[in-house]
Design a protein around this motif. Sequence first.
Motif, PDB file in Angstrom:
ATOM      1  N   ALA A  38       0.851  -1.193   0.000  1.00 45.14           N
ATOM      2  CA  ALA A  38       0.000   0.000   0.000  1.00 45.14           C
ATOM      3  C   ALA A  38       0.883   1.237   0.000  1.00 45.14           C
ATOM      4  N   ASP A  44      -5.478   9.753   3.683  1.00 47.02           N
ATOM      5  CA  ASP A  44      -6.512   9.135   2.835  1.00 47.02           C
ATOM      6  C   ASP A  44      -7.361   8.184   3.683  1.00 47.02           C
ATOM      7  N   LEU A  47      -8.298   4.801   2.069  1.00 50.54           N
ATOM      8  CA  LEU A  47      -7.180   3.856   2.077  1.00 50.54           C
ATOM      9  C   LEU A  47      -6.992   3.258   3.466  1.00 50.54           C
ATOM     10  N   LYS A  50      -9.643   0.689   4.125  1.00 50.50           N
ATOM     11  CA  LYS A  50      -9.409  -0.543   3.358  1.00 50.50           C
ATOM     12  C   LYS A  50      -8.286  -1.369   3.984  1.00 50.50           C
ATOM     13  N   LYS A  80      -0.799  -5.476  -4.750  1.00 51.49           N
ATOM     14  CA  LYS A  80      -0.692  -4.069  -4.396  1.00 51.49           C
ATOM     15  C   LYS A  80      -2.077  -3.436  -4.418  1.00 51.49           C
ATOM     16  N   MET A  81      -2.179  -2.293  -3.765  1.00 55.98           N
ATOM     17  CA  MET A  81      -3.446  -1.572  -3.741  1.00 55.98           C
ATOM     18  C   MET A  81      -3.379  -0.437  -4.754  1.00 55.98           C
ATOM     19  N   VAL A  82      -4.447  -0.307  -5.537  1.00 57.97           N
ATOM     20  CA  VAL A  82      -4.549   0.777  -6.515  1.00 57.97           C
ATOM     21  C   VAL A  82      -5.907   1.462  -6.344  1.00 57.97           C
ATOM     22  N   PHE A  83      -5.955   2.728  -6.708  1.00 52.67           N
ATOM     23  CA  PHE A  83      -7.191   3.492  -6.616  1.00 52.67           C
ATOM     24  C   PHE A  83      -7.825   3.541  -7.997  1.00 52.67           C
ATOM     25  N   ARG A  84      -9.006   2.927  -8.116  1.00 54.60           N
ATOM     26  CA  ARG A  84      -9.727   2.874  -9.390  1.00 54.60           C
ATOM     27  C   ARG A  84     -11.201   3.175  -9.148  1.00 54.60           C
ATOM     28  N   ALA A  87     -12.431   3.907  -5.580  1.00 49.64           N
ATOM     29  CA  ALA A  87     -12.250   2.932  -4.496  1.00 49.64           C
ATOM     30  C   ALA A  87     -10.860   2.296  -4.569  1.00 49.64           C
ATOM     31  N   TRP A  88     -10.377   1.870  -3.419  1.00 47.03           N
ATOM     32  CA  TRP A  88      -9.098   1.145  -3.364  1.00 47.03           C
ATOM     33  C   TRP A  88      -9.390  -0.341  -3.588  1.00 47.03           C
ATOM     34  N   GLU A  89      -8.595  -0.952  -4.465  1.00 51.22           N
ATOM     35  CA  GLU A  89      -8.746  -2.383  -4.703  1.00 51.22           C
ATOM     36  C   GLU A  89      -7.380  -3.052  -4.728  1.00 51.22           C
TER      37      GLU A  89
END
Length: 95
Positions: A38, A44, A47, A50, A80-84, A87-89
């Motif tokens: 992350a 955030d 984040l 999540k 890894k976490m990405v913001f799309r 939302a964080w996924e």
Amino acid sequence: DNIGRAFGRLRPATGFSLDLRALAELAKLEDAHLGILAVYAPEDSLLQEKIAILRGQNERVVVELPGHESTRQELECDRKMVFRSGAWEVISIEE
């Protein structure tokens, strides 16, 4: 031995030794996920929420501190976490 004499209870000594590295190697599961990487963004709230949810599900989430990108391999993360789309996924680190 005999250390108990100072406390009025003479008894034989007992103890054990444990090699934590060997124990850690035995505990590794081949099919287990490694960790989730992350970004460092303490402000955030989405984040942070999540991350808390994932950790509550026994996931290992590693927050990468600024300036430590060169040591990313040592963190042993496979996701890894990405913001799309707001939302964080979690995605594979290969993506």
